[in-house]
Write an enzyme that holds these catalytic residues in place. Structure first.
Site, PDB file in Angstrom:
ATOM      1  N   GLY A  43      12.391  24.281 -29.132  1.00 33.58           N
ATOM      2  CA  GLY A  43      11.558  23.958 -27.951  1.00 33.58           C
ATOM      3  C   GLY A  43       9.973  24.172 -28.446  1.00 33.58           C
ATOM      4  N   GLN A  48       1.009  24.394 -26.979  1.00 24.44           N
ATOM      5  CA  GLN A  48       1.263  25.148 -28.548  1.00 24.44           C
ATOM      6  C   GLN A  48       0.685  24.341 -29.740  1.00 24.44           C
ATOM      7  OE1 GLN A  48       5.726  25.834 -27.441  1.00 24.44           O
ATOM      8  NE2 GLN A  48       5.107  27.715 -28.503  1.00 24.44           N
ATOM      9  N   CYS A  89       9.273  32.973 -29.502  1.00 28.52           N
ATOM     10  CA  CYS A  89       8.284  31.783 -29.142  1.00 28.52           C
ATOM     11  C   CYS A  89       7.448  31.464 -30.276  1.00 28.52           C
ATOM     12  CB  CYS A  89       7.374  32.077 -27.873  1.00 28.52           C
ATOM     13  SG  CYS A  89       5.956  30.911 -27.593  1.00 28.52           S
ATOM     14  N   LEU A  90       7.289  30.186 -30.707  1.00 33.46           N
ATOM     15  CA  LEU A  90       6.565  30.062 -31.999  1.00 33.46           C
ATOM     16  C   LEU A  90       5.278  30.442 -32.104  1.00 33.46           C
ATOM     17  CD1 LEU A  90       7.856  26.574 -32.831  1.00 33.46           C
ATOM     18  CD2 LEU A  90       8.637  28.454 -33.844  1.00 33.46           C
ATOM     19  N   HIS A 131      11.648  27.968 -20.403  1.00 34.25           N
ATOM     20  CA  HIS A 131      10.445  28.549 -21.238  1.00 34.25           C
ATOM     21  C   HIS A 131       9.393  27.512 -21.644  1.00 34.25           C
ATOM     22  CE1 HIS A 131       9.349  31.301 -24.827  1.00 34.25           C
ATOM     23  NE2 HIS A 131       8.500  29.988 -24.922  1.00 34.25           N
ATOM     24  N   GLU A 132       9.951  26.220 -21.907  1.00 27.83           N
ATOM     25  CA  GLU A 132       8.903  25.411 -22.213  1.00 27.83           C
ATOM     26  C   GLU A 132       7.935  24.800 -20.997  1.00 27.83           C
ATOM     27  OE1 GLU A 132       8.186  25.196 -24.922  1.00 27.83           O
ATOM     28  OE2 GLU A 132       9.842  25.894 -26.067  1.00 27.83           O
ATOM     29  N   HIS A 135       5.271  27.000 -20.237  1.00 29.18           N
ATOM     30  CA  HIS A 135       4.058  26.825 -21.054  1.00 29.18           C
ATOM     31  C   HIS A 135       3.097  25.761 -20.359  1.00 29.18           C
ATOM     32  CE1 HIS A 135       4.365  29.205 -24.818  1.00 29.18           C
ATOM     33  NE2 HIS A 135       5.541  28.622 -25.118  1.00 29.18           N
TER      34      HIS A 135
END
Ligand SMILES: [Zn+2]
Length: 173
Positions: A43, A48, A89-90, A131-132, A135
């Site tokens: 994701g 991000q 998380c990236l 999660h996304e 963000h």
């Protein structure tokens, strides 16, 4: 395209709704799909990649083929109870911890053609979507982590902050 890493301010503020899906938005969103796969994510939210709009890409198996692009996504229903599960998380390389999430969600959004779409997800994919979407509200998974995991990751988080500050100092004129 480049990853915004914690504590980049773009990650901390709520993203702007997309009033209309333009060609520019389609192009940029379609770039995010292979980028996510390359970074081995399942994701990726627009903030991000330093893009402050309410758009995300997510893939059930991490492949570009399965990737969905969701514009202005909203969780409209949660069910199945809640479960703790490990997340990464990236934007937080090396940091992992358990977060409580609903096991099932229904998400309403638009696609890149501007059509309304609704999808239901469960387990891992439901977790990814929650999660996304967080963000897009400037909410980061470390704030939702189990207290013990917050403590366990404290040093790594401090290191990310130092690295961010060092990078900023070196790029300032
Ligand atoms: Zn993330």
């Amino acid at each position: 395209m480049k990853l915004a890493l914690y504590p980049d301010p773009v990650l901390l503020c709520p993203a702007e709704p997309i009033a209309q899906v333009t060609q520019e938005i389609r192009d940029r969103a379609e770039e995010m799909v292979p980028f996510m796969a390359l970074e081995e994510g399942i994701g990726l939210a627009a903030p991000q990649v330093s893009w402050g709009v309410r758009l995300l890409v997510a893939s059930e198996d991490g492949s570009s083929d399965q990737a969905r692009v969701l514009v202005n996504p909203e969780v409209v229903w949660k069910g199945g109870g809640n479960e703790w599960g490990e997340e990464g998380c990236l934007s937080f390389p090396g940091i992992y911890g358990e977060v409580l999430r609903a096991l099932q969600v229904r998400v309403r959004a638009q696609d890149l053609d501007g059509n309304d779409v609704e999808l239901e997800a469960e387990d891992m994919f439901a977790r990814v979507l929650q999660h996304e979407i967080d963000h897009l509200d400037g909410v980061l998974f470390v704030t939702r982590m189990r207290p013990a995991d917050k403590i366990a990751n404290k040093q790594k988080l401090d290191e990310l902050v130092s690295r961010y500050e060092a990078r900023r100092a070196s790029t300032e004129p």
